[in-house]
Each structure stands twice: as structure tokens, then as C-alpha cells.
Design an enzyme around this catalytic site. Structure first.
Site, short mmCIF file in Angstrom:
data_model
loop_
_atom_site.label_atom_id
_atom_site.label_comp_id
_atom_site.label_asym_id
_atom_site.label_seq_id
_atom_site.Cartn_x
_atom_site.Cartn_y
_atom_site.Cartn_z
N ASP A 45 0.82 -1.23 0.00
CA ASP A 45 0.00 0.00 0.00
C ASP A 45 0.85 1.27 0.00
OD1 ASP A 45 0.69 -0.80 2.64
OD2 ASP A 45 -0.97 0.33 3.52
N HIS A 46 2.18 1.11 0.04
CA HIS A 46 3.07 2.28 0.01
C HIS A 46 3.97 2.33 -1.22
CE1 HIS A 46 2.05 3.46 4.19
NE2 HIS A 46 1.67 2.19 4.19
ZN LIG Z 1 0.33 0.89 5.19
ZN LIG Z 2 2.81 -1.21 6.51
#
Ligand SMILES: [Zn+2]
Ligand SMILES: [Zn+2]
Length: 303
Positions: free
Chosen positions: A65-66
Site C-alpha cells: 500500500d506504500h
Molecule cells: Zn500501510
Molecule cells: Zn505497513
């Protein structure tokens, strides 16, 4: 002037109404992007921005998610005819991670420079600002960052006159130059007042509360911290998965004496995050539950 935009406020996965957490800082014609999850390039387009001016991309840690938005973003930049090099900064493993993601974006019309770091407190000076990393405590190696623009002291004309410094040297001294002329040396400290307050931003997500956050965030104009959960019953989940609750983040902001706090990285299970704002403001009054695209313009203080 520093222009800060939180492109998304979500954690774990992008949702139709909430993009993943990613921070864009624009200063002096250069853009810095911290974290780039899936869909970050669309969140950017929603602001009407092109990916072209991004000179630096920086990662906190290597959870999807990054980082998973990187290949698409690089291809988008290629499409915008960028030819200047792009610097990617991240913790140990950067080469392997970017190499893997770039299997699907191998041909780019610009150079990608990788700056991998390990340990604590590594600083990068670029484009007139300083980016400093600090280690936090997540399920994988993870770092927070501070972004700082320094501001020199004020030029003291009376001191220059009193020291008989010729007018032709004033601006050079103001630019930090030491001037040797004949057997006389003029130094900037002779005419410059003490350093003035600059601009400081802290970004820290995916961690348990650790003293390093408070230490590094201290005195920030804007502090952006993870607030994955807002309900007391989710506190054990935050502990187990090594995330931070809104209440924990607000306590850090209060003791770090920051000007303003934004919370981010909301759990996909959290509906309207705004409903926690009143409670969080009781812990730290200058707290905001931002929406995607929240923007702040930060300027030097008036003299
Ligand atoms: Zn995250
Ligand atoms: Zn994380």
C-alpha cells in the site's frame, strides 16, 4: 513557500472514496512524493497535476500500500516526456524492490537514481530542502521522515557599516561567502543575525508509538501521523499489527509541540473518519482529520 498535499488518507487498499496515503510536497519548482501505493497517480491527476515535476520519490517501507503504484507512476512520467533523472530514496532493500517493480516498466527515457539507506537519521540535502529519516516500529523495517527548509538570519546593515565592510561585498556575505581581500577577512557571521525559524514537516505512518516520532517531529509546522483506528476496541488490533490509533498519534503531537496534526492511513473498515475529530481535538486541539487532497501552504514567519 512550501505547498503540502496529502493525496490520499487510506491504509491497506485504495477505496472508491479514499486513495492510499501519499504525500506530495512542492517547493521551489521541485516536487517530492512520499509513498506511492496503488492509484497514487490517479489521486494526483484528480488535483490536476502531472507527474512530470516529481524529482524525488521516497518510501517509508516496503508494504504494497506504500509502493505498488511506482511502475505506473514512472510510466506516467515517461509519457509526460520527462528526461531529467529521478531519485528514489528508501530503506535497505530499495534496489531489490524497485528492480522487481520495474520488471513491468523497464524502458524509461530518464535515469532512475537509487539512494538506499540503513540505520537511523540519514539526511538527504536536495533542491533547497533537507529530508531526514528516522526509524520507527512496524511489522517490517519502516522509517518516518522530516522535511526541512532552513532560513538564514537577517542581514545587519548597521553591523556592516560599523565593521567598515565595503558595500560590494554585502550580498556575497549574505550568500554565506567568506571574503579574503588583502590581509582582511570578512565572514558572514559579522553581518548576519541568528538563523531564523524555517519550515518543518513530519510524515510518519505504519508504526507503534515510539519516542523517535516525538523527538523528530518536535516543533513541526505540520505533522502527519498514522491514525489507523479510532475506536477503543480496536486498540489491541493496532498493537498486534503494529499500527497506531488516532488517540496515540494525538498524544505524540501534543508532546512534540507541533503547530498542526493531520491523521491518515485509515483502516478500510473505518467509515467516515471525520466523526472522531471532536474526540481527537480534546487530546490535541490543532488536530485535523483530513480528506483526500487536503492542502496546506506553509510560509516563513513574518519578521
Ligand atoms: Zn500501510
Ligand atoms: Zn505497513
Amino acid at each position: 513557500m512550501v505547498d503540502v498535499t496529502l493525496l490520499g488518507t487510506g491504509g491497506m487498499m485504495p477505496l472508491p472514496y479514499r486513495w492510499l496515503t501519499s504525500l506530495m510536497i512542492r517547493y521551489n519548482g521541485s516536487s517530492l512524493l512520499i509513498d506511492c501505493g496503488e492509484g497514487t497517480q490517479i489521486a494526483m491527476r484528480e488535483r490536476g497535476w502531472s507527474a512530470n515535476p516529481i524529482d524525488v520519490i521516497c518510501f517509508t517501507h516496503y508494504h504494497a500500500d506504500h509502493i505498488s503504484g511506482l511502475p505506473g507512476l514512472l510510466l506516467d512520467m515517461a509519457n509526460s516526456d520527462r528526461t531529467e533523472p529521478v531519485t528514489i530514496i528508501g530503506p535497505k532493500g530499495l534496489e531489490r524492490v524497485v528492480g522487481g517493480l520495474r520488471v513491468i516498466a523497464p524502458e524509461l527515457p530518464f535515469e532512475v537514481r537509487l539512494r538506499e539507506f540503513s540505520g537511523d537519521g540519514e539526511a538527504f540535502e536536495m533542491f533547497g530542502y533537507r529530508l531526514k529519516s528516522f526509524k520507527v516500529n512496524h511489522s517490517v523495517t519502516c522509517y518516518g521522515y522530516t522535511f526541512e527548509v532552513d532560513r538564514a538570519g537577517k542581514f545587519d546593515k548597521d553591523a556592516a557599516v560599523a565593521a567598515n565592510i565595503p558595500l560590494e561585498f554585502w550580498s556575497r556575505l549574505q550568500n554565506g561567502e567568506i571574503i579574503n581581500t588583502g590581509d582582511v577577512t570578512y565572514e558572514p557571521s559579522m553581518v548576519m543575525g541568528p538563523d531564523r525559524k524555517g519550515i518543518k514537516i513530519t510524515y510518519c505512518t505504519d508504526t507503534r508509538p515510539v519516542p523517535a516520532i516525538e523527538e523528530n517531529a518536535s516543533g513541526s509546522d505540520l505533522c502527519i501521523l498514522e491514525g489507523m483506528y479510532g475506536d477503543a476496541e480496536d486498540a489491541p488490533k493496532a498493537l498486534k499489527k503494529k499500527h497506531m490509533t488516532m488517540q496515540e498519534a494525538a498524544k505524540i503531537a501534543a508532546s512534540a509541540n507541533v503547530q498542526e496534526l493531520w491523521l491518515t492511513h485509515f483502516s478500510p473498515s473505518m467509515g467516515k473518519a471525520k466523526r472522531y475529530e471532536a474526540e481527537i481535538k480534546e487530546i490535541f486541539p490543532a488536530a485535523l482529520i483530513p480528506k483526500d487532497g487536503e492542502t496546506r501552504e506553509l510560509n516563513f514567519e513574518e519578521d
